[in-house]
Design a protein around this motif. Structure first.
Motif, PDB file in Angstrom:
ATOM      1  N   SER A  91       0.826  -1.210   0.000  1.00 39.60           N
ATOM      2  CA  SER A  91       0.000   0.000   0.000  1.00 39.60           C
ATOM      3  C   SER A  91       0.860   1.261   0.000  1.00 39.60           C
ATOM      4  N   ILE A  92       2.029   1.187   0.608  1.00 40.24           N
ATOM      5  CA  ILE A  92       2.910   2.355   0.692  1.00 40.24           C
ATOM      6  C   ILE A  92       3.284   2.859  -0.691  1.00 40.24           C
ATOM      7  N   VAL A  93       3.584   1.935  -1.620  1.00 40.08           N
ATOM      8  CA  VAL A  93       4.069   2.327  -2.949  1.00 40.08           C
ATOM      9  C   VAL A  93       2.980   2.281  -4.011  1.00 40.08           C
ATOM     10  N   ASP A  94       1.749   1.983  -3.618  1.00 44.41           N
ATOM     11  CA  ASP A  94       0.639   1.967  -4.568  1.00 44.41           C
ATOM     12  C   ASP A  94      -0.088   3.308  -4.497  1.00 44.41           C
ATOM     13  N   VAL A  95       0.189   4.176  -5.452  1.00 46.23           N
ATOM     14  CA  VAL A  95      -0.341   5.540  -5.406  1.00 46.23           C
ATOM     15  C   VAL A  95      -1.839   5.590  -5.672  1.00 46.23           C
ATOM     16  N   PHE A  96      -2.439   4.468  -6.076  1.00 44.34           N
ATOM     17  CA  PHE A  96      -3.870   4.434  -6.341  1.00 44.34           C
ATOM     18  C   PHE A  96      -4.678   4.056  -5.098  1.00 44.34           C
ATOM     19  N   GLN A  97      -3.999   3.788  -3.994  1.00 44.63           N
ATOM     20  CA  GLN A  97      -4.701   3.487  -2.749  1.00 44.63           C
ATOM     21  C   GLN A  97      -5.441   4.726  -2.259  1.00 44.63           C
ATOM     22  N   ARG A  98      -6.695   4.537  -1.879  1.00 44.45           N
ATOM     23  CA  ARG A  98      -7.473   5.651  -1.345  1.00 44.45           C
ATOM     24  C   ARG A  98      -7.045   5.932   0.097  1.00 44.45           C
ATOM     25  N   PRO A  99      -7.262   7.153   0.598  1.00 44.61           N
ATOM     26  CA  PRO A  99      -6.934   7.448   1.999  1.00 44.61           C
ATOM     27  C   PRO A  99      -7.591   6.448   2.943  1.00 44.61           C
ATOM     28  N   SER A 100      -6.810   5.952   3.902  1.00 49.22           N
ATOM     29  CA  SER A 100      -7.326   4.916   4.808  1.00 49.22           C
ATOM     30  C   SER A 100      -6.606   4.983   6.146  1.00 49.22           C
ATOM     31  N   PHE A 101      -7.220   4.324   7.140  1.00 50.77           N
ATOM     32  CA  PHE A 101      -6.662   4.249   8.486  1.00 50.77           C
ATOM     33  C   PHE A 101      -6.735   2.799   8.941  1.00 50.77           C
ATOM     34  N   GLU A 102      -5.594   2.245   9.359  1.00 47.14           N
ATOM     35  CA  GLU A 102      -5.530   0.862   9.836  1.00 47.14           C
ATOM     36  C   GLU A 102      -4.833   0.843  11.197  1.00 47.14           C
ATOM     37  N   GLU A 103      -5.382   0.060  12.099  1.00 44.62           N
ATOM     38  CA  GLU A 103      -4.821  -0.035  13.446  1.00 44.62           C
ATOM     39  C   GLU A 103      -4.295  -1.446  13.693  1.00 44.62           C
ATOM     40  N   TYR A 104      -3.054  -1.525  14.197  1.00 42.39           N
ATOM     41  CA  TYR A 104      -2.404  -2.816  14.454  1.00 42.39           C
ATOM     42  C   TYR A 104      -1.875  -2.841  15.880  1.00 42.39           C
ATOM     43  N   GLU A 105      -1.410  -4.009  16.280  1.00 49.33           N
ATOM     44  CA  GLU A 105      -0.906  -4.166  17.644  1.00 49.33           C
ATOM     45  C   GLU A 105       0.313  -3.289  17.902  1.00 49.33           C
ATOM     46  N   ASN A 106       1.155  -3.169  16.894  1.00 48.36           N
ATOM     47  CA  ASN A 106       2.395  -2.420  17.098  1.00 48.36           C
ATOM     48  C   ASN A 106       2.323  -0.988  16.581  1.00 48.36           C
ATOM     49  N   GLY A 107       1.152  -0.546  16.137  1.00 51.67           N
ATOM     50  CA  GLY A 107       1.053   0.831  15.670  1.00 51.67           C
ATOM     51  C   GLY A 107      -0.146   1.069  14.781  1.00 51.67           C
ATOM     52  N   ILE A 108      -0.183   2.233  14.155  1.00 50.74           N
ATOM     53  CA  ILE A 108      -1.262   2.589  13.241  1.00 50.74           C
ATOM     54  C   ILE A 108      -0.667   3.000  11.901  1.00 50.74           C
ATOM     55  N   PHE A 109      -1.439   2.783  10.837  1.00 56.70           N
ATOM     56  CA  PHE A 109      -0.991   3.040   9.474  1.00 56.70           C
ATOM     57  C   PHE A 109      -2.023   3.921   8.786  1.00 56.70           C
ATOM     58  N   ILE A 110      -1.552   5.010   8.177  1.00 57.91           N
ATOM     59  CA  ILE A 110      -2.444   5.984   7.539  1.00 57.91           C
ATOM     60  C   ILE A 110      -1.953   6.278   6.125  1.00 57.91           C
TER      61      ILE A 110
END
Length: 353
Positions: A91-110
């Motif tokens: 998802s980091i390098v896929d520029v077509f990914q829409r804005p999103s928020f993901e929560e994991y045990e070791n952190g969060i990804f936006i």
């Protein structure tokens, strides 16, 4: 862009492929470490040069900022260093990914988008940004080498800055706040363009303005697709119970959500403005055409009786009594002039001319 998007077709999940269309550039790695009393900013070449503070009780915050996503090896190696899942790396390098928020045990990804609007070309530019937050560590991935967070860095040079006084979660808030502030600037330029076209349409209806309005409606769709999901992202962020987000930061995040609501409302209003602008353009063109038709009709009405009289005396009959009258020609011209004057005065009183 669509061509690059199809590169991933048939690939296994987690395949790390950059889907952008920008020229290949080196990935720059900026490592910033700071506490209340000290700050150190450096540029490193690879993950071996990144020295992370592993003391969980320490106040030292690490901010690793990668600019340029074309070098997949660098992105993958640093992501793996911080135990970012391969699907997130994708998802980091896929520029077509829409804005999103993901929560994991070791952190969060936006995932968010940085936007800019060029008034000269009437086009919206997007930049893909990925952010990963864990305890005392913040990773940011910017699509291009340009630094979108330069203003935050300048603020951090001040010892009394809030960013220096608080943790990595507040730094994340500050970065998102900067992007949203830039959205306001982008939308202000968009609105200025709409107002300029509106002023121009009321004075003169150029065929090029019709194409500009159509282009603005297309660019508004781009804005909406990039900004509308952000409202959901910030909402999830404000409600997150992750351990990496402090309670003292929640109030700032909630304020951030209010800003996103305002921005999305602005986009809806711009859509209505463009629809009204298109209707105004059609109305002004129709009004202008009606004025032309009205003028031509009045000219026709004036010349119909004159043509009638000229037609009578232009017939090839031998016995027309008035033809023998010495001043008949001048009388006919006088009658024509009188009819013309009366009709002209009548039309003036009716305000048709």
């Amino acid at each position: 862009m669509a061509k690059n998007k199809r590169i991933k077709t048939g690939m296994a999940p987690g395949a790390i492929i950059y889907t952008g269309d920008k020229a290949i550039t080196d990935t720059m790695i900026h490592h910033l470490q700071f506490t209340n009393d000290s700050i150190k900013d450096s540029v490193v070449k690879n993950k071996k040069e990144i020295k992370i503070n592993k003391n969980s009780d320490s106040d030292l915050i690490d901010w690793i900022d990668l600019r340029g996503m074309q070098n997949i090896e660098v992105i993958s190696s640093i992501s793996s260093l911080f135990k970012i899942h391969p699907l997130l790396q994708e998802s980091i390098v896929d520029v077509f990914q829409r804005p999103s928020f993901e929560e994991y045990e070791n952190g969060i990804f936006i995932i968010v988008k940085a936007l800019s609007f060029d008034k000269n070309t009437i086009s919206v530019s997007k930049e893909h940004i990925a952010i990963f937050l864990k305890h005392n560590v913040l990773l940011t991935f910017q699509e291009t080498p340009s630094d979108l967070f330069e203003s935050v860095r300048k603020r951090m040079s001040n010892t009394m800055s809030r960013v220096r006084q608080r943790g990595a979660d507040y730094l994340l808030f500050a970065l998102l706040d900067t992007l949203i502030d830039n959205y306001h600037i982008t939308l202000d330029r968009f609105e200025e363009t709409i107002e300029e076209i509106e002023d121009r349409i009321t004075e003169e209806q150029l065929s090029s303005d019709k194409a500009v309005i159509h282009q603005l409606k297309k660019e508004l769709v781009v804005l909406r697709k990039s900004i509308a999901p952000l409202r959901e992202v910030i909402s999830k962020f404000s409600k997150s119970e992750s351990e990496v987000i402090k309670n003292t930061t929640q109030i700032f995040i909630r304020n951030l959500y209010e800003n996103t609501v305002q921005i999305t409302d602005s986009i809806d209003s711009y859509r209505d403005m463009l629809t009204s602008l298109q209707d105004l353009f059609i109305a002004e063109v129709s009004f202008k055409m009606n004025k032309v038709m009205q003028l031509l009709t009045l000219i026709s009405v004036i010349f119909i009786p004159l043509t009638f009289l000229a037609g009578i005396y232009g017939m090839n009959f031998e016995y027309i009594p008035e033809l023998q009258y010495r001043y008949g020609y001048f009388v006919l011209l006088g009658v024509m002039l009188t009819i013309f004057t009366i009709l002209l005065i009548l039309f003036r009183k009716k305000k048709w001319l």
